[in-house]
Design an enzyme around this catalytic site. Structure first.
Site, PDB file in Angstrom:
ATOM      1  N   TRP A 190       4.254   9.745  25.462  1.00 37.90           N
ATOM      2  CA  TRP A 190       5.186   9.214  26.466  1.00 37.90           C
ATOM      3  C   TRP A 190       5.547  10.266  27.501  1.00 37.90           C
ATOM      4  O   TRP A 190       5.688   9.968  28.684  1.00 37.90           O
ATOM      5  CB  TRP A 190       6.418   8.633  25.784  1.00 37.90           C
ATOM      6  CG  TRP A 190       6.015   7.528  24.852  1.00 37.90           C
ATOM      7  CD1 TRP A 190       6.037   7.537  23.480  1.00 37.90           C
ATOM      8  CD2 TRP A 190       5.436   6.264  25.214  1.00 37.90           C
ATOM      9  NE1 TRP A 190       5.526   6.360  22.981  1.00 37.90           N
ATOM     10  CE2 TRP A 190       5.158   5.565  24.013  1.00 37.90           C
ATOM     11  CE3 TRP A 190       5.145   5.660  26.436  1.00 37.90           C
ATOM     12  CZ2 TRP A 190       4.595   4.285  24.018  1.00 37.90           C
ATOM     13  CZ3 TRP A 190       4.585   4.386  26.433  1.00 37.90           C
ATOM     14  CH2 TRP A 190       4.316   3.715  25.229  1.00 37.90           C
ATOM     15  N   ASP A 217      14.185  11.260  28.874  1.00 37.60           N
ATOM     16  CA  ASP A 217      13.784   9.977  28.311  1.00 37.60           C
ATOM     17  C   ASP A 217      14.300   9.951  26.877  1.00 37.60           C
ATOM     18  O   ASP A 217      13.769  10.614  25.998  1.00 37.60           O
ATOM     19  CB  ASP A 217      12.259   9.844  28.344  1.00 37.60           C
ATOM     20  CG  ASP A 217      11.761   8.577  27.644  1.00 37.60           C
ATOM     21  OD1 ASP A 217      12.590   7.791  27.161  1.00 37.60           O
ATOM     22  OD2 ASP A 217      10.532   8.387  27.595  1.00 37.60           O
ATOM     23  N   LYS A 239      15.171   0.325  20.676  1.00 38.71           N
ATOM     24  CA  LYS A 239      15.215   1.104  19.443  1.00 38.71           C
ATOM     25  C   LYS A 239      16.611   1.035  18.816  1.00 38.71           C
ATOM     26  O   LYS A 239      16.769   0.609  17.687  1.00 38.71           O
ATOM     27  CB  LYS A 239      14.836   2.571  19.704  1.00 38.71           C
ATOM     28  CG  LYS A 239      13.514   2.765  20.417  1.00 38.71           C
ATOM     29  CD  LYS A 239      12.326   2.177  19.682  1.00 38.71           C
ATOM     30  CE  LYS A 239      11.020   2.480  20.405  1.00 38.71           C
ATOM     31  NZ  LYS A 239       9.865   1.825  19.796  1.00 38.71           N
TER      32      LYS A 239
END
Length: 356
Positions: free
Chosen positions: A99, A166, A190
């Site tokens: 990511w 992030d 999440k």
């Protein structure tokens, strides 16, 4: 009972499911939450409460705005440099996984990404330390938790430049000092709520300085000025996120859930380190609390153990193809009883295979 260790959309508390299901049937006067206008006072109250809960749970200082957007973290990979990086400017990035790498790739459209450190050569099994971040960087970007590789960065690196993070997979799981960040973004799926929602926490004073004309939909200031309703927001995702944040507050907030997350992670890592059939995949000091990655000392036993776990109600522990083995994702709503169930299966399997 099914124990859900899946790394994708988080498990949610049963009470949140029930409240959300009822709102689908009847949110107000027989109208479903799925069909009400986002311009109604009732939904405006939902957005306001959700924003207030984010600020309260994370102790967000004055001078920051909370936004509810769409497009996931993947859109933020581009929105961040588009809004913060001047033409021809350079931003510093820490490369710690897939990511982070995707975020780095998006920068080239607007300027240059300077990778100040990377653990790529070690298949991202650790977090680089002692970073040297150039003072002329427009900002420094890092990913706090790496879901695929099972590493997590708990302390904000020291730097004089604006910090962007992030925080998709560990936001709301532990106490953070928001004042150390200039922009935090997180896909909600999440620890906040269902997929379809992205939360952004941005320091107002860093905006409007890129010198670049921005499309309205990609301009943080537009979304701030319009209260996250510049376009039709993801109504249901925001509503369920609000319910889940209410649940988190009722549990004692982020500080209390962090204690539970520490206990869950410690219990599973202790078994991984104790049990001769299993071993961890990343540096001990960088182990993630959210995504515990491990393999078997005898790879031939991995498929049999996965089958054994699934037959006994443990779902979602197959590791990502980049790492192999197993990944037990333990987001906020996963009870510690599920962790104990997995540990018990690991112990039973080891007793059945004493010589491996």
């Amino acid at each position: 009972m099914t124990h859900n260790f899946g790394a994708g959309p988080c498990i949610l508390p049963q009470e949140v499911f029930k409240q959300a299901a009822q709102a689908v049937l009847d949110f107000k006067d027989g109208l479903s939450i799925l069909e009400i206008s986002h311009r109604t006072p009732e939904f405006e109250a939902v957005v306001a409460e959700a924003g207030k809960l984010v600020k309260e749970l994370l102790n967000v200082p004055e001078g920051y705005s909370v936004l509810f957007l769409q497009g996931g973290a993947s859109l933020q990979f581009a929105m961040v440099p588009m809004n913060l990086l001047p033409e021809g400017g350079t931003a510093a990035y820490l490369e710690t996984g897939v990511w982070a790498n995707k975020a780095i790739k998006e920068v080239s459209t607007f300027g240059k990404a300077n990778i100040v450190a990377s653990s790529k050569d070690s298949n991202f099994t650790f977090i680089p330390k002692d970073l040297s971040i150039p003072e002329d960087s427009a900002y420094f970007h890092y990913t706090s938790n790496n879901t695929i590789y099972g590493t997590e960065l708990f302390n904000v690196p020291e730097t004089s430049v604006p910090v962007v993070c992030d925080m998709s997979s560990d936001i709301m799981s532990r106490v953070i000092d928001v004042s150390k960040y200039d922009l935090i973004y997180a896909g909600a799926q999440k620890n906040i709520g269902p997929a379809g929602l992205t939360v952004v926490i941005v320091k107002d004073e860093i905006l409007g300085k890129s010198g670049r004309k921005l499309p309205s939909m990609l301009d943080y200031k537009q979304h701030i000025d319009n209260g996250s309703m510049y376009n039709t927001p993801p109504v249901f995702s925001i509503y369920v996120a609000m319910l889940n944040l209410r649940w988190l507050k009722s549990k004692g907030g982020v500080a209390d859930i962090e204690k539970e997350n520490i206990a869950k992670a410690n219990a599973l890592y202790m078994e991984i380190d104790r049990n001769p059939l299993f071993k961890g995949t990343c540096a001990v000091e960088d182990r993630s609390r959210m995504n515990v990655c491990f393999v078997m000392t005898n790879p031939e036993l991995e498929k049999p153990f996965l089958k054994f776990a699934e037959e006994n109600g443990v779902e979602g522990i197959k590791g990502h193809r980049s790492v192999g083995g197993f990944r037990a994702s333990m987001y906020n709503a996963l009870p510690i009883t599920s962790v104990h169930a997995l540990i018990e299966l690991m112990q039973i399997f080891a007793e059945k295979h004493p010589n491996n």
